[in-house]
Design an enzyme around this catalytic site. Sequence first.
Site, PDB file in Angstrom:
ATOM      1  N   CYS A  51       5.724  -6.125   8.903  1.00  0.00           N
ATOM      2  CA  CYS A  51       4.383  -6.561   9.282  1.00  0.00           C
ATOM      3  C   CYS A  51       3.411  -6.406   8.117  1.00  0.00           C
ATOM      4  O   CYS A  51       2.470  -7.179   7.984  1.00  0.00           O
ATOM      5  CB  CYS A  51       3.885  -5.789  10.495  1.00  0.00           C
ATOM      6  SG  CYS A  51       4.035  -4.014  10.344  1.00  0.00           S
ATOM      7  N   HIS A 312       1.648  -0.175  12.554  1.00  0.00           N
ATOM      8  CA  HIS A 312       1.720  -1.635  12.509  1.00  0.00           C
ATOM      9  C   HIS A 312       0.562  -2.176  11.682  1.00  0.00           C
ATOM     10  O   HIS A 312      -0.550  -1.658  11.763  1.00  0.00           O
ATOM     11  CB  HIS A 312       1.645  -2.183  13.944  1.00  0.00           C
ATOM     12  CG  HIS A 312       1.801  -3.659  14.028  1.00  0.00           C
ATOM     13  ND1 HIS A 312       2.915  -4.315  13.560  1.00  0.00           N
ATOM     14  CD2 HIS A 312       0.973  -4.617  14.517  1.00  0.00           C
ATOM     15  CE1 HIS A 312       2.766  -5.616  13.768  1.00  0.00           C
ATOM     16  NE2 HIS A 312       1.599  -5.824  14.339  1.00  0.00           N
TER      17      HIS A 312
END
Length: 353
Positions: A51, A312
């Site tokens: 990510c 994330h």
Amino acid sequence: MLQGLFDDDGGDGEPYYQGTANTGSKSTVEKPLSPRNETNLCGLQNQGATCYLNALIQTLLFTPEFREPLFRLSAKDLNLLSNSNDSSQTPSSGSTLKVRKIIVELQRLFAEMLLLNQQACSSIRLTDSFGWQSNETFDHQDVHELNRLLFDAIQKSLQGTKQSNLIHSCYEGSTINYTQCKQCQKVFKRIEDYQDLPLVVQDSPNLHTSLANMFTLHEHLIGDNQYRCSSCANMLCDAEKWAKISKLPPILTFPLQRFVYDIKTGNRLKKTTRYEFPFDIDLKEFCEDSVIETNYELFAVVIHKGTCYSGHYYGYIKDIDHIGCWICPPPPSSPAVRHSHSRGRFKSDEKSI
Ligand SMILES: [Zn+2]
């Protein structure tokens, strides 16, 4: 980390570089790909824990000053034509031209994200061009570190092309570090180039305070921290030290140093305190008088959610070229209004942070 910038164009008779997906990667590319939704935007598949890479790639795609010059590189520029007569990129060890793999794969991925009717694209060929092993794809990397490594790799890969100055012209600025000896009063200057300005978040509530700490406060070099002055026969002298920005790039990046190392415990920590940054900022007070254009508008924010060991990355990016179709939130008791946009004009003089 980023190895194999160039790939031998092998002389196998194939006119184009044939990229191959790393079979060791956990690819989801075989799954049926959904078409784009009403936003008309294309995402990137997560190869495991990429990510951080995806957020960075999306930011670069939505930066016209970076994307458009990259697209202007031809197949010949990238050594994709086997019958090219240009020998300037011929490696000293052999007679074959080398394909500029990272640039080829960035071009391909950007084109797919803009043109293919898919909700998401695969970045496997790009990470393969970095020379990553499959396990590296799944290790969470620091997006700031990746940004520097990627820019360095792109810069090397562009050497000898008409876009060899792309990273410099978009992202590079400079600072002047001053040191004044209090004994002889002489001022020493040292110029340093930067591609981003990392900001200390600890004990700073906002962007302006962090910049003021860097570029308006003067540090006193006294006691054990005295300055060895070349004009005073290399004697240790009291001195004063400060810095100013002497060149601002069109796109200025501020990595926020939220990850810190606790010397007492030996642990890595993430500072999660509130930190404010404005939509517009004038950096004039932090610059040399010779710097004329000092106004910036916020263009993109890459965010890490989680701890310093897991989490994330995602981003908010201003759609300057109106690539997407944006939906206004409906006012109470009225239907949604959809705005459809065509691609906008390239703005080379727009400064962004
Ligand atoms: Zn001196």
